[in-house]
Write a protein that holds these residues in place. Structure first.
Motif, PDB file in Angstrom:
ATOM      1  N   PHE A  91       9.878 -34.838  -0.388  1.00 40.58           N
ATOM      2  CA  PHE A  91      10.950 -34.642  -1.359  1.00 40.58           C
ATOM      3  C   PHE A  91      11.187 -35.917  -2.157  1.00 40.58           C
ATOM      4  O   PHE A  91      11.471 -35.864  -3.358  1.00 40.58           O
ATOM      5  CB  PHE A  91      12.250 -34.202  -0.667  1.00 40.58           C
ATOM      6  CG  PHE A  91      13.323 -33.834  -1.647  1.00 40.58           C
ATOM      7  CD1 PHE A  91      13.249 -32.659  -2.372  1.00 40.58           C
ATOM      8  CD2 PHE A  91      14.404 -34.674  -1.873  1.00 40.58           C
ATOM      9  CE1 PHE A  91      14.228 -32.316  -3.295  1.00 40.58           C
ATOM     10  CE2 PHE A  91      15.392 -34.346  -2.791  1.00 40.58           C
ATOM     11  CZ  PHE A  91      15.298 -33.159  -3.508  1.00 40.58           C
ATOM     12  N   GLY A  92      11.050 -37.067  -1.504  1.00 43.40           N
ATOM     13  CA  GLY A  92      11.166 -38.328  -2.230  1.00 43.40           C
ATOM     14  C   GLY A  92      10.081 -38.486  -3.272  1.00 43.40           C
ATOM     15  O   GLY A  92      10.345 -38.886  -4.422  1.00 43.40           O
ATOM     16  N   LEU A  93       8.843 -38.149  -2.909  1.00 40.84           N
ATOM     17  CA  LEU A  93       7.746 -38.204  -3.862  1.00 40.84           C
ATOM     18  C   LEU A  93       7.977 -37.239  -5.031  1.00 40.84           C
ATOM     19  O   LEU A  93       7.760 -37.580  -6.201  1.00 40.84           O
ATOM     20  CB  LEU A  93       6.427 -37.866  -3.166  1.00 40.84           C
ATOM     21  CG  LEU A  93       5.891 -38.878  -2.153  1.00 40.84           C
ATOM     22  CD1 LEU A  93       4.738 -38.270  -1.374  1.00 40.84           C
ATOM     23  CD2 LEU A  93       5.448 -40.162  -2.849  1.00 40.84           C
ATOM     24  N   ALA A  94       8.415 -36.027  -4.689  1.00 44.50           N
ATOM     25  CA  ALA A  94       8.650 -35.022  -5.719  1.00 44.50           C
ATOM     26  C   ALA A  94       9.740 -35.464  -6.690  1.00 44.50           C
ATOM     27  O   ALA A  94       9.638 -35.242  -7.902  1.00 44.50           O
ATOM     28  CB  ALA A  94       9.031 -33.691  -5.076  1.00 44.50           C
ATOM     29  N   ALA A  95      10.781 -36.107  -6.168  1.00 43.20           N
ATOM     30  CA  ALA A  95      11.886 -36.545  -7.027  1.00 43.20           C
ATOM     31  C   ALA A  95      11.408 -37.526  -8.088  1.00 43.20           C
ATOM     32  O   ALA A  95      11.746 -37.394  -9.272  1.00 43.20           O
ATOM     33  CB  ALA A  95      12.989 -37.172  -6.171  1.00 43.20           C
ATOM     34  N   VAL A  96      10.618 -38.497  -7.683  1.00 41.18           N
ATOM     35  CA  VAL A  96      10.141 -39.506  -8.629  1.00 41.18           C
ATOM     36  C   VAL A  96       9.166 -38.890  -9.638  1.00 41.18           C
ATOM     37  O   VAL A  96       9.265 -39.121 -10.849  1.00 41.18           O
ATOM     38  CB  VAL A  96       9.475 -40.675  -7.880  1.00 41.18           C
ATOM     39  CG1 VAL A  96       8.884 -41.675  -8.873  1.00 41.18           C
ATOM     40  CG2 VAL A  96      10.484 -41.371  -6.976  1.00 41.18           C
ATOM     41  N   ALA A  97       8.233 -38.062  -9.139  1.00 43.47           N
ATOM     42  CA  ALA A  97       7.231 -37.458 -10.025  1.00 43.47           C
ATOM     43  C   ALA A  97       7.864 -36.474 -11.002  1.00 43.47           C
ATOM     44  O   ALA A  97       7.484 -36.408 -12.177  1.00 43.47           O
ATOM     45  CB  ALA A  97       6.161 -36.764  -9.187  1.00 43.47           C
ATOM     46  N   PHE A  98       8.836 -35.694 -10.529  1.00 42.90           N
ATOM     47  CA  PHE A  98       9.477 -34.709 -11.397  1.00 42.90           C
ATOM     48  C   PHE A  98      10.339 -35.398 -12.441  1.00 42.90           C
ATOM     49  O   PHE A  98      10.400 -34.961 -13.593  1.00 42.90           O
ATOM     50  CB  PHE A  98      10.319 -33.751 -10.548  1.00 42.90           C
ATOM     51  CG  PHE A  98      10.624 -32.439 -11.223  1.00 42.90           C
ATOM     52  CD1 PHE A  98       9.604 -31.562 -11.573  1.00 42.90           C
ATOM     53  CD2 PHE A  98      11.932 -32.052 -11.486  1.00 42.90           C
ATOM     54  CE1 PHE A  98       9.872 -30.350 -12.188  1.00 42.90           C
ATOM     55  CE2 PHE A  98      12.222 -30.848 -12.096  1.00 42.90           C
ATOM     56  CZ  PHE A  98      11.188 -29.996 -12.447  1.00 42.90           C
ATOM     57  N   TRP A  99      11.017 -36.478 -12.056  1.00 48.08           N
ATOM     58  CA  TRP A  99      11.830 -37.242 -13.010  1.00 48.08           C
ATOM     59  C   TRP A  99      10.960 -37.833 -14.116  1.00 48.08           C
ATOM     60  O   TRP A  99      11.300 -37.765 -15.297  1.00 48.08           O
ATOM     61  CB  TRP A  99      12.566 -38.355 -12.276  1.00 48.08           C
ATOM     62  CG  TRP A  99      13.116 -39.413 -13.188  1.00 48.08           C
ATOM     63  CD1 TRP A  99      14.241 -39.344 -13.952  1.00 48.08           C
ATOM     64  CD2 TRP A  99      12.538 -40.694 -13.468  1.00 48.08           C
ATOM     65  NE1 TRP A  99      14.405 -40.496 -14.686  1.00 48.08           N
ATOM     66  CE2 TRP A  99      13.367 -41.348 -14.409  1.00 48.08           C
ATOM     67  CE3 TRP A  99      11.403 -41.355 -12.999  1.00 48.08           C
ATOM     68  CZ2 TRP A  99      13.095 -42.626 -14.888  1.00 48.08           C
ATOM     69  CZ3 TRP A  99      11.122 -42.630 -13.462  1.00 48.08           C
ATOM     70  CH2 TRP A  99      11.962 -43.255 -14.408  1.00 48.08           C
ATOM     71  N   ALA A 100       9.824 -38.394 -13.729  1.00 45.67           N
ATOM     72  CA  ALA A 100       8.978 -39.086 -14.704  1.00 45.67           C
ATOM     73  C   ALA A 100       8.260 -38.116 -15.641  1.00 45.67           C
ATOM     74  O   ALA A 100       8.263 -38.305 -16.868  1.00 45.67           O
ATOM     75  CB  ALA A 100       7.960 -39.960 -13.975  1.00 45.67           C
ATOM     76  N   ILE A 101       7.651 -37.075 -15.086  1.00 48.88           N
ATOM     77  CA  ILE A 101       6.771 -36.229 -15.898  1.00 48.88           C
ATOM     78  C   ILE A 101       7.054 -34.739 -15.741  1.00 48.88           C
ATOM     79  O   ILE A 101       7.109 -33.994 -16.715  1.00 48.88           O
ATOM     80  CB  ILE A 101       5.286 -36.512 -15.541  1.00 48.88           C
ATOM     81  CG1 ILE A 101       4.965 -37.989 -15.790  1.00 48.88           C
ATOM     82  CG2 ILE A 101       4.364 -35.614 -16.347  1.00 48.88           C
ATOM     83  CD1 ILE A 101       3.573 -38.398 -15.371  1.00 48.88           C
ATOM     84  N   GLY A 102       7.216 -34.268 -14.508  1.00 46.87           N
ATOM     85  CA  GLY A 102       7.281 -32.837 -14.247  1.00 46.87           C
ATOM     86  C   GLY A 102       8.373 -32.101 -14.987  1.00 46.87           C
ATOM     87  O   GLY A 102       8.147 -31.005 -15.519  1.00 46.87           O
ATOM     88  N   PHE A 103       9.568 -32.676 -15.061  1.00 44.32           N
ATOM     89  CA  PHE A 103      10.687 -32.010 -15.724  1.00 44.32           C
ATOM     90  C   PHE A 103      10.406 -31.829 -17.214  1.00 44.32           C
ATOM     91  O   PHE A 103      10.754 -30.799 -17.800  1.00 44.32           O
ATOM     92  CB  PHE A 103      11.966 -32.816 -15.501  1.00 44.32           C
ATOM     93  CG  PHE A 103      13.221 -32.125 -15.943  1.00 44.32           C
ATOM     94  CD1 PHE A 103      13.629 -30.953 -15.351  1.00 44.32           C
ATOM     95  CD2 PHE A 103      14.018 -32.672 -16.953  1.00 44.32           C
ATOM     96  CE1 PHE A 103      14.804 -30.305 -15.751  1.00 44.32           C
ATOM     97  CE2 PHE A 103      15.194 -32.050 -17.355  1.00 44.32           C
ATOM     98  CZ  PHE A 103      15.586 -30.861 -16.750  1.00 44.32           C
ATOM     99  N   GLY A 104       9.780 -32.814 -17.830  1.00 42.48           N
ATOM    100  CA  GLY A 104       9.420 -32.693 -19.239  1.00 42.48           C
ATOM    101  C   GLY A 104       8.385 -31.611 -19.474  1.00 42.48           C
ATOM    102  O   GLY A 104       8.492 -30.829 -20.430  1.00 42.48           O
ATOM    103  N   PHE A 105       7.350 -31.558 -18.622  1.00 38.78           N
ATOM    104  CA  PHE A 105       6.350 -30.497 -18.737  1.00 38.78           C
ATOM    105  C   PHE A 105       6.986 -29.114 -18.574  1.00 38.78           C
ATOM    106  O   PHE A 105       6.589 -28.150 -19.236  1.00 38.78           O
ATOM    107  CB  PHE A 105       5.256 -30.673 -17.681  1.00 38.78           C
ATOM    108  CG  PHE A 105       4.163 -31.623 -18.082  1.00 38.78           C
ATOM    109  CD1 PHE A 105       3.904 -31.922 -19.407  1.00 38.78           C
ATOM    110  CD2 PHE A 105       3.359 -32.220 -17.115  1.00 38.78           C
ATOM    111  CE1 PHE A 105       2.893 -32.793 -19.776  1.00 38.78           C
ATOM    112  CE2 PHE A 105       2.342 -33.099 -17.467  1.00 38.78           C
ATOM    113  CZ  PHE A 105       2.100 -33.387 -18.798  1.00 38.78           C
TER     114      PHE A 105
END
Length: 464
Positions: A77-91
């Motif tokens: 979940f920690g990994l997902a939070a950082v990755a989603f904040w940086a790129i995933g949410f925009g995609f």
């Protein structure tokens, strides 16, 4: 609507007396406050579902792997939070084209970025920071489902690499198709809270992992007959399902992203709960008929399968239909789980049956049961077959299921296939035998029950 807004304002004033003297506050500002609190509460409930997954998966696996299985929940979940904040949410939700977003990366929480980059979420007046947390919780759930296919034999390093890639290049693309204004949204696909977007995606990745990792040691005899490898703590699994059931009241009703909306989130909570109840009872009864004994794990899987199925249709169907959808999900999941195991698939927590098969059924069910009134009020798609809508909506739902499944299947095979050739996916036989608690972390989750191998020669017996 004005009466409901007035009631909400009155409640807020009672809870926070200072609001009664805020003459400058407008109805719109107070409505925004109510909606924001509701969406934030829903986000917390969905994030807390990670505790449910930790208990469910740890209880469903063996004692020698319990610490590892529970602990990786926090890591991923920690990994997902950082990755989603940086790129995933925009995609997923950024403005872009029919296939992916091209704006809104590195979320800063500002109203300026929200207005410029996230038109797909503009129907809700909650701040973009809260919307991000809510959608992050969904991405985290999908990833947690995917890990079911890795249980008891996947390397810890795999969680780092695949966790980030799943959150960046797999999950958000399908999310954009359905929720971000993509091509399936334009066709009118009905997936209110993610039977396909969240559950089928995670389950498909879990299926690929299960196939590439191959069965756990001792799961199948030479003749292919499966052996039972029971989980070490059935009480944990029950508690995990209860937490997940409660968390679903944030998952489905929270997807309204608004509270001051004629109380519609309450109706969604009702359909969600009735489906879950029906799924659990139906699965227990069919397990009783099949095994001659009432099987508790089957009942728990029935509850989860029903919750997965109603996730797509909770806002589109009558209450009686939610009971039918949940019961069918519980029954179908039970029989497909038995069939997959007989076919040689070792899926330790039945991720593909519970989240994949039930996700498919739930997504298709709106094509049968969506009412004209609810489809119109939600503003997505058309009525289902049983309400005079013909085959159109069912066809859209089937296309969405097929497109999402194929995309995740192919991309997961490519990513995990490359990882298998380069870094490897599975621990060694020796590491699997002694357990991932010790081999990956240096200590058992139950150190008093399972002792470390002694340096001087004799190795302590560990639970298999």
């Amino acid at each position: 609507m004005k009466k409901k807004i007035g009631l909400s304002i009155g409640l807020l004033a009672g809870l926070f007396p200072t609001l009664a003297f805020a003459d400058a506050a407008t109805n719109e500002q107070l409505q925004m406050a109510v909606d924001s609190v509701w969406v934030m509460l829903a986000a917390v409930l969905v994030i807390f579902m990670q505790a449910g997954f930790a208990l469910l998966e740890a209880g469903s696996t063996r004692m020698k792997n319990a610490g590892h299985v529970a602990g990786k929940t926090i890591l991923t979940f920690g990994l997902a939070a950082v990755a989603f904040w940086a790129i995933g949410f925009g995609f997923a939700f950024g403005n872009g084209n029919s296939f992916f977003g091209t704006t809104g990366f590195f979320v800063d929480g500002s109203a300026k970025q929200a207005a410029a980059a996230f038109s797909s979420l503009s129907f809700s007046d909650a701040p973009i920071s809260i919307k991000f947390l809510f959608q992050l919780a969904f991405a985290g759930v999908s990833l947690a489902i995917a890990w079911g296919g890795f249980a008891e034999r996947g390397k810890l390093a795999v969680y780092f690499v695949f966790g980030v890639l799943f959150t960046v290049v797999i999950y958000p693309i399908v999310a954009h198709w359905v929720w971000g204004g993509g091509w399936l949204a334009q066709l009118g696909m009905q997936d209110f809270a993610g039977s396909t977007v969240v559950h089928l995606q995670g389950a498909t990745a879990a299926l690929v992992a299960t196939l590439l990792l191959k069965p756990r040691l001792g799961k199948f005899n030479k003749d292919g007959k499966p052996n039972l490898i029971p989980g070490h703590n059935q009480v944990y699994t029950v508690l995990g399902v209860i937490i997940l059931w409660i968390g679903w009241f944030g998952f489905n009703p929270g997807s309204t992203l608004a509270a001051v909306n004629d109380g519609f989130f309450g109706y969604i909570a009702l359909t969600t709960n009735m489906a879950a109840a029906a799924g659990g009872v139906a699965a227990l009864l069919v397990s009783w008929a099949y095994f001659g004994k009432a099987d508790i794990p089957s009942m728990l899987n029935g509850v989860l399968a029903a919750l997965v199925a109603i996730t797509a249709s909770c806002a589109f169907v009558d209450v009686w239909a939610s009971i039918v959808i949940g019961a069918v999900a519980g029954i179908v999941t039970f029989y497909t789980a038995q069939w997959f195991e007989k076919m040689g698939l070792d899926d330790p927590i039945y991720a593909f049956s519970v989240h994949g098969i039930a996700g498919i059924w739930g997504t298709l069910s709106t094509g049968f049961f969506a009412t004209p009134e609810l489809a119109k009020s939600v503003g997505v798609g058309q009525a289902g077959l049983f309400y005079g809508g013909g085959l159109h909506q069912l066809g859209v739902q089937a296309l969405g299921v097929f497109g999402a499944f194929l995309f995740v299947l192919v991309l997961s095979f490519i990513i995990l296939g490359i990882m298998k050739l380069t870094m490897g996916l599975r621990v060694t036989e020796e590491e699997e035998i002694i357990g991932l608690d010790l081999s990956e972390h240096g200590n058992y989750g139950y150190p008093e029950q399972l002792k470390k191998p002694e340096i001087g020669g004799h190795t302590a017996t560990v639970s298999s």
